[in-house]
Design an enzyme around this catalytic site. Structure first.
Site, short mmCIF file in Angstrom:
data_model
loop_
_atom_site.label_atom_id
_atom_site.label_comp_id
_atom_site.label_asym_id
_atom_site.label_seq_id
_atom_site.Cartn_x
_atom_site.Cartn_y
_atom_site.Cartn_z
N GLU A 93 0.81 -1.22 0.00
CA GLU A 93 0.00 0.00 0.00
C GLU A 93 0.85 1.27 0.00
O GLU A 93 0.33 2.36 -0.28
CB GLU A 93 -0.92 0.02 1.23
CG GLU A 93 -2.00 -1.04 1.24
CD GLU A 93 -3.12 -0.76 0.25
OE1 GLU A 93 -3.08 0.30 -0.41
OE2 GLU A 93 -4.03 -1.59 0.14
N GLU A 126 7.42 -22.21 6.97
CA GLU A 126 7.55 -21.43 8.21
C GLU A 126 8.42 -22.13 9.24
O GLU A 126 8.90 -21.49 10.18
CB GLU A 126 6.18 -21.12 8.80
CG GLU A 126 5.47 -22.31 9.44
CD GLU A 126 4.22 -21.84 10.20
OE1 GLU A 126 4.26 -21.88 11.44
OE2 GLU A 126 3.24 -21.45 9.56
#
Length: 301
Positions: free
Chosen positions: A85, A116
């Site tokens: 953004e 992960e």
């Protein structure tokens, strides 16, 4: 003997939602809403820690440093979201704030098995973007124990980068691997272990604070207006014209012409109207003031 996650706040059962499976729709959403109200208060308690991380990160940015979020699953996705953004909102290069998720961008839609749990994968990912000592790496892990994040923070520390950690448990493992750490304790989730809920919301709110504060400090905001917005669609073009008109006491028509003449650069258009100078002169004024519109306006000859 309990498992290694039994004592984590994010894994505890929430007594307020133990019967959620037999609640009405209204009761379900009221329960969720009631729990969500706790998030802002949890963040309020760690504002001093957030402030320290922001100020230290900004100091790094003054020397060309970047901000790199790393995480897995929901935490990784939130980092990518916040980073993505920044270019359209503040006109910065996409490399300035980056989000790296365990397993690569494909993991945004579908989890990558085992990513992960790797202590070495984040190091490879950070090497790929040529991480250096001017950069800041912020690790995100609701449970505070994700190996991918720990490995990334360790590598960042090793090369002299600044490190931060954001989790939702007390005494998080990742906190021990970062110079600055934030532990926002939002409590047990409505659905046990579903950290995309309160923990995810808390992480996103903290990321909003970090990225927004950094962009304000970089001069990307004038008053509370996003003067480096990129007018890439009709809505943003209209917003840009309104910002220019409001800041210069001009008509929308004058703002539109200035925006076109400036090459769709809001700050340049503002200076063109305020100084009556041409595009090149106004770009020079901005450059002389580090691109900061507030400083540029104060120092108009």
């Amino acid at each position: 003997m309990g498992s290694i996650i039994d004592n984590l706040e994010t894994e505890k059962r929430n007594i307020n939602s133990e019967n959620i499976d037999i609640m009405s729709t209204c009761e379900i959403i009221k329960t969720i809403n009631s729990e969500d109200k706790k998030i802002a208060y949890a963040i309020e308690k760690v504002i001093p820690e957030i402030e320290k991380l922001i100020d230290a990160t900004y100091e790094k940015m003054l020397f060309g440093g970047r901000v790199i979020y790393i995480g897995a699953g929901t935490s990784g996705r939130l980092g990518v979201l916040d980073a993505s953004e920044c270019p359209p909102t503040y006109g910065v290069d996409a490399s300035l704030v980056q989000g790296i998720i365990a397993g690569g961008y494909g993991a945004l839609l579908k989890a990558k098995e085992g990513a992960e749990d790797s202590l070495t994968l984040a190091k490879e990912d950070l090497k790929e973007i040529k991480l250096n000592s001017h950069d800041t790496v912020i690790g995100l892990a609701a449970s505070g124990r994700t190996p991918y994040v720990i490995g990334g923070l360790d590598y960042a520390n090793e090369i002299g980068a600044l490190t931060g950690a954001i989790s939702c448990v007390n005494n998080a493992q990742i906190s021990q691997h970062a110079k600055y750490f934030i532990e926002a304790i939002v409590g047990a989730e409505v659905i046990t272990g579903s950290t995309r809920m309160k923990a995810g919301t808390a992480q996103k709110m903290i990321l909003n604070m970090i990225s927004t504060s950094l962009m304000i400090k970089k001069g990307k905001v004038y008053h509370n207006l996003m003067v480096d917005v990129q007018p890439t669609n009709k809505k943003l073009i209209e917003r840009s014209k309104n910002i220019i008109a409001e800041c210069t006491n001009s008509s929308v028509e004058e703002a539109e012409k200035a925006l076109i003449d400036s090459g769709n650069q809001v700050k340049v258009a503002m200076l063109m109207l305020l100084t009556k100078k041409d595009k090149k002169s106004c770009i020079n004024i901005l450059n002389e003031n580090d691109g900061n519109i507030s400083k540029s306006i104060r120092n108009i000859p």
